[in-house]
Every structure is written in C-alpha cells, then in structure tokens.
Design a protein around this motif. Structure first.
Motif, short mmCIF file in Angstrom:
data_model
loop_
_atom_site.label_atom_id
_atom_site.label_comp_id
_atom_site.label_asym_id
_atom_site.label_seq_id
_atom_site.Cartn_x
_atom_site.Cartn_y
_atom_site.Cartn_z
N GLN A 119 32.68 61.76 -64.25
CA GLN A 119 33.85 60.91 -64.13
C GLN A 119 33.43 59.49 -64.45
O GLN A 119 32.39 59.02 -63.97
CB GLN A 119 34.36 60.99 -62.70
N SER A 120 34.23 58.80 -65.28
CA SER A 120 33.80 57.46 -65.69
C SER A 120 33.94 56.47 -64.55
O SER A 120 33.12 55.59 -64.39
CB SER A 120 34.60 57.01 -66.91
N ASN A 121 34.97 56.57 -63.76
CA ASN A 121 35.14 55.64 -62.64
C ASN A 121 35.99 56.35 -61.60
O ASN A 121 37.15 56.64 -61.82
CB ASN A 121 35.84 54.36 -63.14
N SER A 122 35.39 56.62 -60.46
CA SER A 122 36.10 57.45 -59.48
C SER A 122 37.06 56.65 -58.62
O SER A 122 37.88 57.21 -57.93
CB SER A 122 35.09 58.18 -58.60
N THR A 123 36.99 55.32 -58.66
CA THR A 123 37.88 54.55 -57.77
C THR A 123 39.17 54.15 -58.46
O THR A 123 40.23 54.19 -57.86
CB THR A 123 37.18 53.29 -57.26
N ALA A 124 39.10 53.76 -59.70
CA ALA A 124 40.32 53.27 -60.34
C ALA A 124 40.28 53.60 -61.81
O ALA A 124 39.21 53.72 -62.40
CB ALA A 124 40.44 51.76 -60.15
N PHE A 125 41.45 53.74 -62.40
CA PHE A 125 41.51 54.00 -63.83
C PHE A 125 41.89 52.71 -64.54
O PHE A 125 42.81 52.02 -64.13
CB PHE A 125 42.55 55.07 -64.15
C1 LIG Z 1 35.72 51.12 -61.43
O1 LIG Z 1 36.86 50.30 -61.59
C2 LIG Z 1 36.96 49.24 -60.65
C3 LIG Z 1 38.27 48.53 -60.87
O2 LIG Z 1 38.50 48.32 -62.22
C4 LIG Z 1 35.77 48.31 -60.85
O3 LIG Z 1 35.85 47.29 -59.90
C5 LIG Z 1 34.49 49.11 -60.66
O4 LIG Z 1 33.39 48.31 -60.93
C6 LIG Z 1 34.45 50.32 -61.60
N1 LIG Z 1 33.31 51.14 -61.32
C7 LIG Z 1 32.50 51.60 -62.28
C8 LIG Z 1 31.39 52.48 -61.80
O5 LIG Z 1 32.65 51.30 -63.45
#
Ligand SMILES: *[C@@H]1O[C@H](CO)[C@@H](O)[C@H](O)[C@H]1NC(C)=O
Ligand SMILES: *[C@@H]1O[C@H](CO)[C@@H](O)[C@H](O)[C@H]1NC(C)=O
Ligand SMILES: *[C@@H]1O[C@H](CO)[C@@H](O)[C@H](O)[C@H]1NC(C)=O
Length: 977
Positions: free
Chosen positions: A800-806
């Motif tokens: 998953q590229s980013n699990s918190t937000a898209f």
């Molecule tokens: C995921 O997205 C959030 C919000 O855009 C950002 O703050 C965070 O650094 C990102 N995490 C990764 C692992 O890229």
C-alpha cells in the motif's frame, strides 16, 4: 476480456451449485410480510386527456391518457387506479390521440403505428390494428357515425370498422411528399383532411365515407410558419394563430375559399407570448377557447366573417363548455388566494347560474389549474349537480365530488423524480436531552446528576403520555374514518422522530415538474411539498438533471438539517436555488419561492470542509469561471481551503474535459484551468460521467487472498468514470457501421488517465455503478446480440502506498486492473449498488429489469477474481468459479409480484442497522423496500424463541443452584468420613 468457454461451463456447474447454496442469494419474503416494509405507488404521469367514463356506470370512473404512454381508469371516489396500461417505450408508445365516446375507447399511438380499441371497464384490448405509421409523426383519428373510424397517417387515410378493427378501405393522399397532413375532421357525410405547406398554402382533401377522394383544393396561406398553431373546431372551421402579427386566421372547411384574418387587438384581447387554443368539443357550435396567459382566457365564436368574442374571461385559468339536455353551460375557474371560485354561465343568455356557484379550498402549491373536466347530472329533485376533475400546473389531478371540497388528489409529478436523498429523522426529545447531557464535559458532578435526574423524570412522563395516547387513540380511530379518506392513515400524526434502528427516514424527492416533496419512508405519504413553476432541470444529452445537496445532516443537533435544490430558471436559464429543512420542509437561506441567480451555472460542487455550524457550502461555477459560494456565510471556509478545491467540467458539445483549481483574484475566486483531456468529439460523444458517492464508507482496505497475502484496493475518491459512445466503419468484407464504447477512468484532480478500455461492436444505453474500488457497467454486444455486464476492479498491489490518506498527487500511478464480463440474460433499464452504514456488509447489485422486477444479485457474482478452474487456493479465498451467465432466480426479485414500469433510477441509502440497506426505485412507479445483502446478522429474527431461551436459562439456573446444594452436602459428608 475473457472468452465465454463452453467446456468449462459443464465442468464447473456442480461446484458452482455447491457454492451458490452458501451464498445469500435469496431474499425471499414470507407472504405475511408483504407490504410490511415495502410500499408501491403507481402513477400515470402528466395527464394529457381526461374523460368521464360513459360506458361503465357513468360517473364512477375517469379515463386518462398521459404523456408517459399510459392509459388508465381512475376510481372517481377514491382516486386509485382501476386499471392501467403502460404502452411501449420510446416513440412507438407515444399516444397521439385518445378517442372516447359512448362505449368506444380507442387510442392511436406511435405516430399512427397502432390503433387499439379498449374495454373501458376492464382495460383489456378488444382489438389492435397496426398501420405503416407516419413519417412526419403526425396522425389523427376520428369517429364518423357508428360504423366507421377514420385514421389519418402522413400519406393515407384508413377506414376501420369500430367493432372488429377490420380495414374497410384505404385511400392515398395526394402530394404527400410535399404537404404535411395534420388534421382529420368529419362533417356531414364527408371527411376533411387538412395539410400544410409552410409559407405557401393549406391543402384540403375531401374524402367520402366510402373512401373515395371527392376533391383536393388548396387555399393560399403564405403566412404559415413553424410557430403557427392550428386547430379544427366543431362545425368545421380551421383556425390558426399567427404569433408574428398576433392574428387569428379562419377558414370554413366545407366551402371556404380564403382565410379571414382577425387580429387580437380588434377583439380587445391583450396579445402575449404564450397564446394557445383549446377546442370545445361538447357542443355543435364552432367555439374555441383562446388562452393568453395562465389566468386569462377568452371564448371565441367563429362565424362566416371571422372571429367574434363571445366572452372575455379575465382572471380565469380553466374553463369548459358542457351541455346537458340541449342546454350549454360555460364552467369557469378562478384562482384566488387559498381558494378556487367556480362560476357557471348559461351559454345562450350569458347569465350566471347562481345555484352551481361554489368555492373550493385549494392549496397554492398546485399552481394554476389548467383544465377542468365536468360531469353534469340531474339530482333526484331534478336540480342540476356536477362533479369535476381539475388538472393543475404541477401535474396534479384533483377531484371535487361534493361542493367546495377536494375529495382526493393524485400527485403525478412523482412520476418525474430526478433526485432522491433519504434524510435521517431527528432524535426524539428525550434522546436530544441525552446528547445534551453527554455532549458537554465541563459540568461538575452535581449538575450532571441533576441533568440525569431530569432526563429520567421526563422519560417517565413521555412513557405515561404514550400509554395514555395509545388508549385514547383506539377510541379516536373509530370516529375518524371519513377524514382518513383524504390522505392516508393516522400514522401521519406520529412525530417525525428516529426509531431505534434508524430504519425510517424522510425521503426528499425532486421532480422534473418543478415540485419538491418530503415523503415518509414508512408509508410513502407526503409530509410536505413545494412547487416552483419556474424551476427547470438542466439538460444535456437527453438526460434531465436537478441537483439535490445535503448541506447538513440531522447529526448536528441542535443545528437543523439543511438541503438545497439546484436547477435553472425556466425563462432565463440562470441558476435557481431553493434551500430548506428536509424534515419540516421550511425554507432556509432562500425565499419560499426560490432564489433566481443572476448567472448561469456550469458546474457545482461541495466544499471539502464544514463551517462552524457544520454546514457544507455549495460551490457554483459560472460561465466566466468565477466561483460563488452558497450560502454566502460559507465563503470564509473557501478562503481557508481554496488550495484544495478542484473541479472539472465535461463538455459534451466539444468532447473536452477540463480540470480547474481555485485561485483568489481581487477578492473573488476564479477557477483556473490546470488540465485538459480531449476525447475526440469527431469520433465519439461523452454520454456518462460517474463519480463515487461522496463520503462513501469503505470498511476494508484490502482483500485477503488464498495464500493469506493481502491485495490492497485502489481507493481513489477522485476517480470518475467517463463513458463515450461512437460509431466506427468496419473495412472487412462483411463491413458496415458499428458502435463502439469507450470507458475512461480519470483522476478528476490531476487529469491523470488511470485506465482506458474499449468495446467494439457494443452499444448503449450504458449504466455505470461506481463504488469502492470497482466499476460495473452493462452494454449491448452487437456481435452476439445480447446484454453483457462487465466489472473492473482496481488494486494497488501487494503493497500500500499510503495507509493513512489517499492523495491524487502521490498516488500509485498505474493500479492493477482486473476485469471480467458476464452475460445478463434479461434486459435492464438501470442498476445500483446497496450501501450500508459502515460498509462491512457485502454488497448487492440491484438491477431494474425491463420486465418489471428488481433483481438483487450479490456483488460476489460480479468479481473479476472468479476463477475459470477452481483450486484449493481460490476456494480458500471464497470466490465462485466462473460461469458466463448471471443467475436469475425468482427469489432474488425483491419486489416479488409488484411490477415496476419505466424505472429511471434506484436510490439506496444506509439504515442504522449495518445489515440493512434501504432501496427506492423511481420511474413511473415508486417502490420502497429494505434489503439485507448478508441476511440479518445483527438482529434477532422475528420468530426468535424468547420463551425457549428463557426456559433454558431458568433451567440452567435451577440446575446450578441444585448441584451447588448437592455438592455442598457431598463435600460435608466427605469431610465427616
Ligand atoms: C500519507 O499521506 C499523509 C497525508 O497526505 C502524509 O502526511 C504522510 O506522510 C503519507 N505517508 C507516507 C508513508 O507517504
Ligand atoms: C377505491 O374504490 C374501488 C372501487 O370501490 C375499490 O375497489 C378500491 O379498493 C378503492 N381503493 C382504495 C385505495 O381504497
Ligand atoms: C401478489 O401476491 C399476493 C399474495 O400472493 C396477492 O395477494 C396479490 O394479488 C398479487 N398481486 C399481483 C399484482 O399479482
């Protein structure tokens, strides 16, 4: 796309049957549950013709035919349908003419394609004749005596026997390639066919009753233009209205040689933009009504010397001439605030007949009455009596049986629903106190205790009140049966408050008729309604749209919920807004008649963030790319967050899709074009743009595979599906013109093309369902001549590229796309997916079948991971082996035997119970029900055996105590040893 193999089909069918059994495919209802959670309302659409049924116990029923291809018979004392016939879709079913006299009920449909005679009592067709149909779309039908029906289509006139439909004769019309034949009329022993040649002449063909052309004459009429309206009156006079110089041109059909011209000014009538004519049928004299405004009519008499004003009817909005026993009477309706005044005049003397005068209570939300249809009769004491039906501007039909009172009404606007939202009801007073109690954390213990105490006292009070009301209610019930006939049952007196599981909602319906309704989901009764005569839908690509935004939900107590309808103003095309509290229907932020903006709207969107009062503002873009915020108080939110406001506009005229971002400019906000995608207008047209439901709940971010690894879903909230349809010419020896379909998955913030696929030899109309990480769509495969369903599923991959937000700016560029397609054995008109509160429950796709059913299939059947050859691993993952056909079984039809016609859309909404999704299907009918795609996993069944469970528990309890005693005694005796 996968090929549909036959060999694998047989191999897997047994396995599949095994798996299907474990799937919750059936939804079947017990017979005694019918009508418990569901309701069905049948409509006919905007009524174009209306007659009192003469054949079936005269006066008991009204026959109506409508713009929506419906012929129906309505019980005159309660407004319910005795029968209804929904004719063919499309131009083939359009009703050109309905003829009713005596026992005869005949319709002419599809531009002269079909003539059908109906039994007015039962609604069954006695006979049907099919004719070649008219190229110009104009067709007419008249009855000549008892033995002949004459039908005119563009190039011929047919004589039919009214008893059997047998064709007696046919006659070709002269010069039918130059003259457009428009009217058929009978007078004496001749038929007259009127033809028009724009800018030149009117042609009159005389045909006798044996089908022989007697004469063909032409009369000069150089003034004939597209906008000229012509009618033929009784007594055989052709009357045309020329809007260019506001004059009436008349010609006597039997012997007239020239048109006589009379200008409206000479008649003393005020010329206006919206002049129309209504023929008077029930008397022999050549009379016609001329309407110059919604509330100004005039009765004209046509003589040999032209037109004479018989009676000016200022401030009259509907009128009719009726005759009984050689006496002709003029009925007129005038709208005054809150009431209608009906006056009747003797046509011969012009004097008012005071004993028929009445005033009728009439609500302003029906607009102006447009037509009345009166039934006159003699009472036992030989005095005259009348009943009449009123058709109003808002498409409603109302009936007056006893003087002064509307007995019932039908809201035919509900057959034109364009937008739907289901709104949570507010919590009850007690629960509101709870919220108040636990909402603030600053209180000290003493005040909290006092609050608790007060809440419980008030709870006790309501409980006692409810019990008392119940007792009284029973008594009430018996008295009130008469009042109930007016609108529904006394359920409506119940407060609009939320139930335990939040299953009951208020449904807001926005209709193309300019009417907005609030309807209870429990029984479909109308709670409030508003009518805006000037509100019109946006239209593009033959799709009408009125937008409905939920700006604040019911969740923000004590702030009331708020919704806004966005459309355009009929006259100017500028934006039109109406904002209201969906529970009470009261206007907020806009005047009660709606607010007309001073600019056109090219695109709308909602702000990403709420304001201090939890209100979500609407962004409106005008043709100069300037952004307006509604309501104005939300501008501060835009000032803070403009950096993240994006919009896109798909222009069907040019084939361009343009993306914009917000930039501040001299105190205003403008949209700046940041990307453009050209979809080649020359080759294809954009027919659909489908985004996801805003704020959709997705429970799981990934999918667990057979080997316990996780496939992450590509959940891009900005993804839109753009569908284009076009034609291509195949060069091969078979050759020919075929249709193509292209599907583009586009990120609406960056303009990035995420995926594209195309289907050659495939045709629309296409419906797209777009949810979570998948897209389901249907198309007609021209090669195999069948309907197919296709599914696309998007995955990020195993990581998953980013699990918190898209974020669209740092998204995985190219998701993994899985696809599969299936054969849909039945034709569908539209489809939708179920939604639930948290998105945990598995999804179903609901198809509106053309045959009238609503078919609910599990999404698992439309899963591109269905394997061709099942293995241990795929079984572990829980996928069903692939077979090409989607199964259709009767138990998956959620509307059981209640057929739904012309379904235009299906709206689904979550309920408070995770297992349940609410479904409203709209079109000609409204049908509301609940579905449980994964069965009722969170509720005890209705037939849950409380007694047995309690008995078992009690038994256990007794046994526990007994064994305790026993073991204590045993321990004691052992100790003594
Ligand atoms: C995921 O997205 C959030 C919000 O855009 C950002 O703050 C965070 O650094 C990102 N995490 C990764 C692992 O890229
Ligand atoms: C209306 O009246 C007809 C005829 O009396 C009856 O069959 C029908 O059930 C009634 N409809 C309703 C909704 O009461
Ligand atoms: C549907 O089924 C119910 C129960 O069997 C029956 O009472 C009703 O008449 C049927 N309705 C139609 C329209 O067939």
């Amino acid at each position: 796309m996968k090929k549909f193999g036959r060999s694998m089909m047989t191999g897997n069918i047994l396995l599949l049957l095994g798996v299907l059994q474990t799937l919750p495919i059936s939804q079947a209802l017990y017979e005694d549950q019918i009508g418990k959670f569901d309701w069905h309302q049948q409509y006919v659409g905007k009524i174009t013709d209306m007659f009192w049924d003469q054949s079936f116990n005269a006066g008991k029923r009204v026959l109506v035919s409508s713009e929506r291809h419906v012929l129906a018979s309505v019980h005159s004392h309660n407004g319910s349908l005795a029968w209804r016939k929904v004719l063919e879709d499309g131009p083939r079913g359009r009703i050109d003419k309905t003829l009713h006299s005596g026992n005869l009920l005949v319709t002419l449909t599809g531009g002269g394609r079909f003539v059908r005679k109906w039994n007015a009592g039962s609604g069954l067709a006695d006979w049907e004749v099919s004719l070649p149909g008219s190229k110009s779309g104009r067709a007419d039908l008249v009855q000549c005596g008892r033995d002949l029906l004459a039908v005119m289509i563009q190039d011929a006139v047919y004589g039919l026997d009214p008893r059997s439909g047998r064709q007696k004769w046919s006659v070709a019309l002269p010069q039918s390639n130059q003259v457009v034949y428009t009217h058929l009329f009978t007078s004496g022993t001749n038929l007259f066919v009127i033809g028009q040649s724009l800018g030149q002449q009117v042609t009159r063909v005389t045909v006798d009753m044996e089908g022989v052309v007697r004469s063909t004459e032409s009369v000069k009429a150089p003034w004939l233009s597209e906008s000229t309206q012509c009618e033929v009156t009784n007594g055989g006079v052709l009357i045309c209205y020329r809007s260019e110089d506001q004059s009436l041109q008349t010609l006597t059909l039997t012997d007239g040689q020239v048109f006589k011209s009379t200008s409206l000014q000479i008649l003393g009538l005020e010329p206006s933009e919206e002049v129309s004519m209504e023929t008077v049928r029930k008397v022999e004299e050549p009379l016609i009504f001329l309407r110059t405004a919604k509330n100004h009519m005039a009765l004209l008499e046509l003589t040999n010397d032209g037109v004479k004003l018989k009676k000016d009817l200022p401030s009259i909005c509907a009128a009719q001439v009726v005759s009984l026993d050689d006496k002709s009477m003029l009925f007129t309706l005038e709208r005054i605030p809150g009431e209608l005044k009906m006056k009747v005049y003797d046509l011969e003397t012009g004097s008012e007949m005071a004993d028929l005068y009445q005033t009728i209570t009439y609500l302003p939300q029906h607009g102006y009455p447009q037509r009345i249809e009166v039934l006159m009769f003699k009472k036992r004491d030989l005095r005259l009596g009348c009943r009449f039906a009123i058709l109003s501007e808002d498409y409603s039909m109302q009936m007056v049986l006893k003087a002064g009172k509307i007995a019932w009404r039908r809201e035919e606007a509900l057959a034109y629903v364009l937008s739907v939202e289901m709104i949570d009801l507010p919590v009850s007073e007690n629960q509101a106190k709870y919220e108040d109690e636990f909402g603030s954390h600053k209180d000290d213990i003493a005040t909290m205790f006092m609050k608790r105490f007060k809440t419980q006292i008030s709870q006790l009070k309501t409980y006692i009140q409810q019990q008392l009301q119940k007792l009284q209610g029973h008594r009430h019930h018996h008295h009130d049966t008469e009042a109930m006939a007016e609108s529904g049952s006394d359920d409506d007196d119940e407060d609009l408050t939320r139930d335990e599981f939040n299953l009951n909602k208020l449904i807001v319906l926005v209709t193309g008729a300019g009417k907005v309704f609030g309807v209870r989901s429990t029984n479909g009764h109308i709670e409030w309604e508003h009518f805006f005569p000037e509100l019109a839908p946006f239209d593009g690509n033959n799709q009408q749209k009125l937008l409905l935004f939920v700006q604040r939900t019911t969740a923000h107590f004590p702030n009331p919920p708020q919704c806004t309808v966005v459309g355009k103003h009929k006259g100017t095309g500028n934006g039109f807004l109406f904002s209201f509290n969906p529970i009470s229907g009261e206007p907020v932020d806009t005047p009660p008649t709606g607010q007309v903006l001073n600019y056109r709207i090219t695109q709308t969107s909602m702000l990403g963030e709420l304001d201090d009062h939890f209100l979500r503002g609407i962004l409106l873009m005008d043709p100069d790319n300037q952004i307006h915020v509604f309501p104005g108080k939300c501008l501060s939110v835009l000032k803070k967050t403009f950096g993240s406001q994006y919009m896109f506009v798909a222009d069907r005229e040019t084939g361009f899709i343009k993306g914009y971002r917000t930039v501040p400019n001299q105190g205003k906000f403008l949209m700046e074009n940041v990307w453009t995608v050209n979809l080649q207008k020359k080759q294809q047209t954009i027919t659909q743009v489908v985004g996801k439901r805003p704020l959709e709940q997705v429970h799981s971010q990934g999918r667990v595979l057979g080997d316990r690894s996780v496939l992450y879903r590509y959940l891009n909230p900005n993804l839109v599906v753009v569908v284009t349809e076009g034609e291509f010419i195949e060069q091969s020896q078979r050759g020919g013109v075929f249709n193509t379909i292209n599907l583009y998955l586009l990120d609406s913030v960056t303009g990035h093309m995420v995926f594209h696929c195309s289907h050659k030899r495939a045709k629309g109309p296409i419906t797209v369902v777009h949810s979570e990480n998948w897209v389901v769509y249907n198309y007609f495969n021209q090669k195999s001549r069948r309907l197919e369903m296709a599914v696309l599923e998007l995955y990020e991959g195993k990581e998953q590229s980013n699990s918190t937000a898209f974020s669209s700016f740092s998204s995985p560029r190219q998701p993994l796309v899985l696809r599969q397609s299936y054969i849909m054995p039945l034709f569908i008109s539209t489809m939708a997916t179920t939604v639930t509160e948290k998105g945990i429950t598995s999804k179903q796709i609901i198809f509106a079948l053309k045959l009238g059913g609503l078919l609910a299939l599990p999404k698992a059947l439309l899963d591109p991971r269905r394997p061709l050859v099942p293995t241990q691993e795929t079984m572990e993952e829980g996928t069903i082996p692939y077979i090409p056909e989607l199964p259709v079984n009767a138990e998956a039809i959620i509307n059981y035997n209640q057929s739904l016609y012309n379904v235009q859309g299906i709206h689904t909404s979550p309920a408070g119970l995770e297992s349940t999704s609410l479904v409203l299907s709209y079109g000609l009918d409204l049908y509301f029900t609940r579905v449980q795609p994964s069965k009722m996993f969170d509720v005890l069944k209705e037939d849950f055996d409380y007694f047995f469970i309690s008995a078992v528990l009690l038994g256990m309890f007794v046994v526990t105590i007994a064994t305790q005693k026993l073991s204590a005694r045993r321990a004691l005796s052992r100790a003594w040893k």
